[in-house]
Scaffold this active site. Structure first.
Site, PDB file in Angstrom:
ATOM      1  N   TYR A 158       0.853  -1.195   0.000  1.00  0.00           N
ATOM      2  CA  TYR A 158       0.000   0.000   0.000  1.00  0.00           C
ATOM      3  C   TYR A 158       0.881   1.235   0.000  1.00  0.00           C
ATOM      4  O   TYR A 158       1.850   1.321   0.735  1.00  0.00           O
ATOM      5  CB  TYR A 158      -0.937  -0.012   1.205  1.00  0.00           C
ATOM      6  CG  TYR A 158      -1.745  -1.284   1.273  1.00  0.00           C
ATOM      7  CD1 TYR A 158      -2.681  -1.571   0.286  1.00  0.00           C
ATOM      8  CD2 TYR A 158      -1.545  -2.213   2.289  1.00  0.00           C
ATOM      9  CE1 TYR A 158      -3.404  -2.744   0.308  1.00  0.00           C
ATOM     10  CE2 TYR A 158      -2.270  -3.397   2.322  1.00  0.00           C
ATOM     11  CZ  TYR A 158      -3.199  -3.659   1.340  1.00  0.00           C
ATOM     12  OH  TYR A 158      -3.902  -4.828   1.360  1.00  0.00           O
ATOM     13  N   HIS A 212      -6.402   2.321   0.343  1.00  0.00           N
ATOM     14  CA  HIS A 212      -6.005   2.142   1.748  1.00  0.00           C
ATOM     15  C   HIS A 212      -5.978   3.481   2.480  1.00  0.00           C
ATOM     16  O   HIS A 212      -5.080   3.730   3.282  1.00  0.00           O
ATOM     17  CB  HIS A 212      -4.643   1.435   1.834  1.00  0.00           C
ATOM     18  CG  HIS A 212      -4.622   0.282   2.776  1.00  0.00           C
ATOM     19  ND1 HIS A 212      -4.147   0.369   4.065  1.00  0.00           N
ATOM     20  CD2 HIS A 212      -5.047  -0.988   2.628  1.00  0.00           C
ATOM     21  CE1 HIS A 212      -4.255  -0.804   4.662  1.00  0.00           C
ATOM     22  NE2 HIS A 212      -4.806  -1.655   3.806  1.00  0.00           N
TER      23      HIS A 212
HETATM   24 MG    MG Z   1      -8.646  -2.807   1.999  1.00  0.00          MG
END
Ligand code: MG
Length: 404
Positions: A158, A212
């Site tokens: 992320y 995210h």
């Molecule tokens: Mg997620």
């Protein structure tokens, strides 16, 4: 109906995947009859164990196993302050175990108690990540060869921290340690990745991406609009739970399907989003909202507003929890997709009856109840591990601490 009561509530922590899983076993007054539930909040698992052993166990031993709704309401109300992730997970462990018991008593898989199957298999998506577009594409090809048709595509986990990104950043002097990322580099890398996937692999594959909650509102808006051209199946967690009202702006400016909810713990977080149809997929983590009892209600609530389900299915979820939500997947007309992270051999050993995936569809064991068992001796071979918290200490380029 024969009176059957809770004889004991036991909690186990096991890490067959190097991730601490919390499993609850509710034993009953009926010899050999027990239920299993998932209470995995891996980042604070000891707090969940304490909540169950010190509070729920003494309060609910002796209560009838038949009255799941009353027990759920009592567990939720008995702390006065409620709807936090620790207590919700503790409640989930007992709640799911009670549904497992109810299924075993009825001699039916629990999806059958909810009205039966709406489909024979559960379409699942996998997560493809890598340090370069080549690595990501290689993973995508592997999954496609295994029959998967839905893949969430990422590069450098992320925030896009793939090789070289961090070295290029400019930090202030004395910047503290952390998982640094640059919003601009991240956005550009994902746009290039999606462009490449569409030109190399084509348009038959359904692709997704998880922001995210890493971006500002302005960046999220422009990023999602850029991704429109690649027709993603959905974009996930575009905003943090604290800013769900901004989904109104996002919805008005993009046609990209939006998925949200893995961090939700409180009904106020999803009600407005669903009622206004600002999202397309609800993505809660079942144990984080208190188990199967509230999830069933949430699925039915979403159905009224044409919001489909895409329950959270990472590795920090026990196979008991995964199977539990798959029962809901089977029985929900508004099922959309199921995240699936796969099970390793050790998990299959500890949890006999794990759901099986073939050619992109998951299938449940049709045994009564949840259909997944727990081998206590095998679990003891995989004791709790020290978790790596480093990725949770996210920082922007200038060192500002942000949500992970
Ligand atoms: Mg997620």
């Amino acid at each position: 109906m024969k009176p059957i009561t809770i004889r004991d509530i036991k909690v186990f922590v096991t890490a067959p995947h190097e991730i601490n899983l919390v499993v609850v076993k509710v034993e009953t007054s009926e010899p050999g009859l027990y239920g299993l539930g998932c209470a995995t909040f891996t980042w604070r698992y000891k707090a969940v164990v304490t909540a169950i052993e010190e509070y729920l166990r003494p309060m609910f031993i002796g209560r009838s196993v038949h009255d799941i709704e009353d027990l759920w309401q009592s567990m939720m109300g008995s702390s006065y302050w409620r709807n936090g992730p620790v207590l919700n997970n503790a409640i989930s462990g007992v709640d799911e175990a009670l549904w497992d018991i109810k299924g075993k008593l009825a001699n039916m898989p629990i999806y059958s108690l909810f009205g039966g199957k709406c489909r024979e298999g559960i379409a699942v998506y996998r997560h493809a990540d890598g340090n370069s577009p080549e690595e990501v594409e290689e993973k995508i090809h592997q999954y496609m060869e295994e029959g998967y048709r839905y893949i969430r595509c990422h590069m450098g986990t992320y925030g896009g921290n793939f090789d070289g990104t961090i070295q290029k950043m400019s930090h202030p002097e004395n910047a503290p340690a952390g998982a640094y990322y640059s919003s601009r580099t991240y956005m550009q890398s994902v746009i290039r990745l999606f462009d490449r996937i569409r030109s190399d692999i084509g348009w038959d594959l359904e692709i997704m991406h998880d922001i995210h909650e890493r971006l500002s509102l302005a960046d999220t808006l422009s990023f999602v609009k850029e991704l429109e051209q690649f027709k993603p199946f959905f974009i996930e967690d575009a905003l943090p739970p604290e800013e769900v009202h901004y989904f109104e702006y996002l919805r008005k400016q993009t046609v990209v399907p939006l998925a949200m909810g893995e961090l939700f713990t409180h009904p106020v977080e999803w009600k407005t989003l669903v009622q206004n149809q600002w999202i397309d997929f609800i993505r809660c983590h079942l144990s984080d909202i208190g188990g199967l009892t509230p999830a069933r209600k949430l699925a039915a609530f979403c159905e009224q507003y044409h919001v489909r389900t895409a329950w959270h299915g990472p590795n920090d979820l026990s196979p008991v929890g995964m199977a539990t939500q798959m029962h809901l997947d089977l029985a929900s007309p508004n099922f959309g997709i199921q995240e699936f992270a796969g099970f390793n051999e050790a998990e299959e050993e500890v949890f006999p009856g794990c759901p099986q995936v073939r050619k992109g569809y998951a299938y449940l064991d049709d045994a009564p109840g949840i259909g997944v068992d727990f081998d206590e001796k095998a679990a003891a071979k995989y004791p709790p591990v020290e978790m790596d918290f480093s990725w949770l200490f996210s920082r922007l380029e200038d060192g500002t601490a942000v949500r992970p």
